[in-house]
Design a protein around this motif. Structure first.
Motif, PDB file in Angstrom:
ATOM      1  N   LYS A 188     -12.960   0.881  13.389  1.00 47.45           N
ATOM      2  CA  LYS A 188     -14.079   0.964  14.332  1.00 47.45           C
ATOM      3  C   LYS A 188     -13.950   0.014  15.526  1.00 47.45           C
ATOM      4  O   LYS A 188     -14.940  -0.458  16.054  1.00 47.45           O
ATOM      5  CB  LYS A 188     -15.407   0.752  13.610  1.00 47.45           C
ATOM      6  N   VAL A 189     -12.713  -0.255  15.915  1.00 45.93           N
ATOM      7  CA  VAL A 189     -12.438  -0.952  17.170  1.00 45.93           C
ATOM      8  C   VAL A 189     -11.470  -0.056  17.924  1.00 45.93           C
ATOM      9  O   VAL A 189     -10.443   0.340  17.374  1.00 45.93           O
ATOM     10  CB  VAL A 189     -11.831  -2.351  16.940  1.00 45.93           C
TER      11      VAL A 189
ATOM     12  N   ASN B 254     -16.256  -2.171  20.359  1.00 47.86           N
ATOM     13  CA  ASN B 254     -16.511  -2.687  19.021  1.00 47.86           C
ATOM     14  C   ASN B 254     -17.628  -1.852  18.394  1.00 47.86           C
ATOM     15  O   ASN B 254     -18.798  -2.081  18.661  1.00 47.86           O
ATOM     16  CB  ASN B 254     -16.922  -4.160  19.072  1.00 47.86           C
ATOM     17  N   ASP B 255     -17.257  -0.907  17.556  1.00 49.67           N
ATOM     18  CA  ASP B 255     -18.229  -0.037  16.883  1.00 49.67           C
ATOM     19  C   ASP B 255     -18.530  -0.546  15.472  1.00 49.67           C
ATOM     20  O   ASP B 255     -19.067   0.164  14.646  1.00 49.67           O
ATOM     21  CB  ASP B 255     -17.684   1.393  16.839  1.00 49.67           C
ATOM     22  N   GLN B 256     -18.163  -1.800  15.201  1.00 45.38           N
ATOM     23  CA  GLN B 256     -18.416  -2.398  13.896  1.00 45.38           C
ATOM     24  C   GLN B 256     -19.828  -2.978  13.824  1.00 45.38           C
ATOM     25  O   GLN B 256     -20.525  -3.074  14.834  1.00 45.38           O
ATOM     26  CB  GLN B 256     -17.407  -3.515  13.616  1.00 45.38           C
TER      27      GLN B 256
ATOM     28  N   ASP C  40     -19.692  -9.044  14.957  1.00 46.57           N
ATOM     29  CA  ASP C  40     -19.155  -9.461  16.249  1.00 46.57           C
ATOM     30  C   ASP C  40     -17.653  -9.718  16.131  1.00 46.57           C
ATOM     31  O   ASP C  40     -17.168 -10.131  15.073  1.00 46.57           O
ATOM     32  CB  ASP C  40     -19.822 -10.755  16.715  1.00 46.57           C
ATOM     33  N   LEU C  41     -16.932  -9.493  17.220  1.00 48.72           N
ATOM     34  CA  LEU C  41     -15.532  -9.869  17.309  1.00 48.72           C
ATOM     35  C   LEU C  41     -15.470 -11.186  18.074  1.00 48.72           C
ATOM     36  O   LEU C  41     -16.139 -11.345  19.091  1.00 48.72           O
ATOM     37  CB  LEU C  41     -14.717  -8.811  18.058  1.00 48.72           C
TER      38      LEU C  41
ATOM     39  N   ALA D  76     -11.182 -12.421  21.084  1.00 44.34           N
ATOM     40  CA  ALA D  76     -10.327 -11.243  21.255  1.00 44.34           C
ATOM     41  C   ALA D  76      -9.303 -11.521  22.351  1.00 44.34           C
ATOM     42  O   ALA D  76      -9.650 -11.949  23.450  1.00 44.34           O
ATOM     43  CB  ALA D  76     -11.161 -10.021  21.610  1.00 44.34           C
TER      44      ALA D  76
ATOM     45  N   LYS E 103     -21.436  -6.855  18.102  1.00 41.11           N
ATOM     46  CA  LYS E 103     -21.357  -5.589  17.376  1.00 41.11           C
ATOM     47  C   LYS E 103     -21.961  -4.477  18.228  1.00 41.11           C
ATOM     48  O   LYS E 103     -22.851  -4.701  19.046  1.00 41.11           O
ATOM     49  CB  LYS E 103     -22.082  -5.685  16.032  1.00 41.11           C
TER      50      LYS E 103
ATOM     51  N   TYR F 139     -19.189  -2.993  24.071  1.00 42.80           N
ATOM     52  CA  TYR F 139     -17.881  -2.794  24.689  1.00 42.80           C
ATOM     53  C   TYR F 139     -17.730  -3.740  25.870  1.00 42.80           C
ATOM     54  O   TYR F 139     -18.709  -4.295  26.364  1.00 42.80           O
ATOM     55  CB  TYR F 139     -17.691  -1.339  25.128  1.00 42.80           C
TER      56      TYR F 139
ATOM     57  N   ALA G 128     -12.835 -11.699  12.972  1.00 42.73           N
ATOM     58  CA  ALA G 128     -14.122 -11.165  12.522  1.00 42.73           C
ATOM     59  C   ALA G 128     -14.318 -11.609  11.082  1.00 42.73           C
ATOM     60  O   ALA G 128     -13.394 -11.479  10.258  1.00 42.73           O
ATOM     61  CB  ALA G 128     -14.160  -9.642  12.622  1.00 42.73           C
TER      62      ALA G 128
END
Length: 131
Positions: free
Chosen positions: A12-13, A36-38, A41-42, A45, A70, A73, A96
């Protein structure tokens, strides 16, 4: 020993290339985004991008995004149409939930074009997506 190393799978990224209207020049630009469709949070990056073929190679570009919340984009870079005749690679590394993830996203040569447009998750636009 290698069997003990956990390499988490990125899910989901995505990386997408979309067309955006450049109001200043009244034309459409192609822009790369990380999505980021998780549900987490990332962090930290790092994105390295380059275009290549058997005979040509672009300069490597490096980008960093401190935090990508989360379900959001962020813009990576503007792409010139001349690089679409090359393979375009985006190498993404991020943290993550205390783990480091990495994945390569490859847009093969000539796959970024208006005929390949599809709905892009979270962005409510059409573009070319690599999962």
């Amino acid at each position: 020993m290698k069997k003990d190393i956990e390499i988490p799978v990125v899910e989901k990224v995505y990386v997408a290339v979309v067309q955006e209207l450049n109001k200043e020049h009244n034309e459409k630009d192609w822009v790369a985004y990380i999505i980021n469709d998780q549900e987490v949070d990332l962090e930290m990056a790092l994105i390295v991008s380059e275009g290549y073929s058997k005979t040509k190679k672009t300069t490597k570009f490096r980008h960093s995004i401190q935090n990508l919340p989360k379900k959001s984009y962020a813009k990576i870079e503007l792409l010139q149409e001349q690089v679409f005749e090359l393979n375009n690679l985006f190498y993404v590394t991020f943290f993550a939930e205390g783990k480091m993830y990495e994945k390569k996203y490859l847009f093969r040569k000539n796959t970024i074009n208006e005929k390949a447009l599809q709905d892009i998750p979270l962005m409510d636009v059409r573009g070319v997506l690599v999962k």
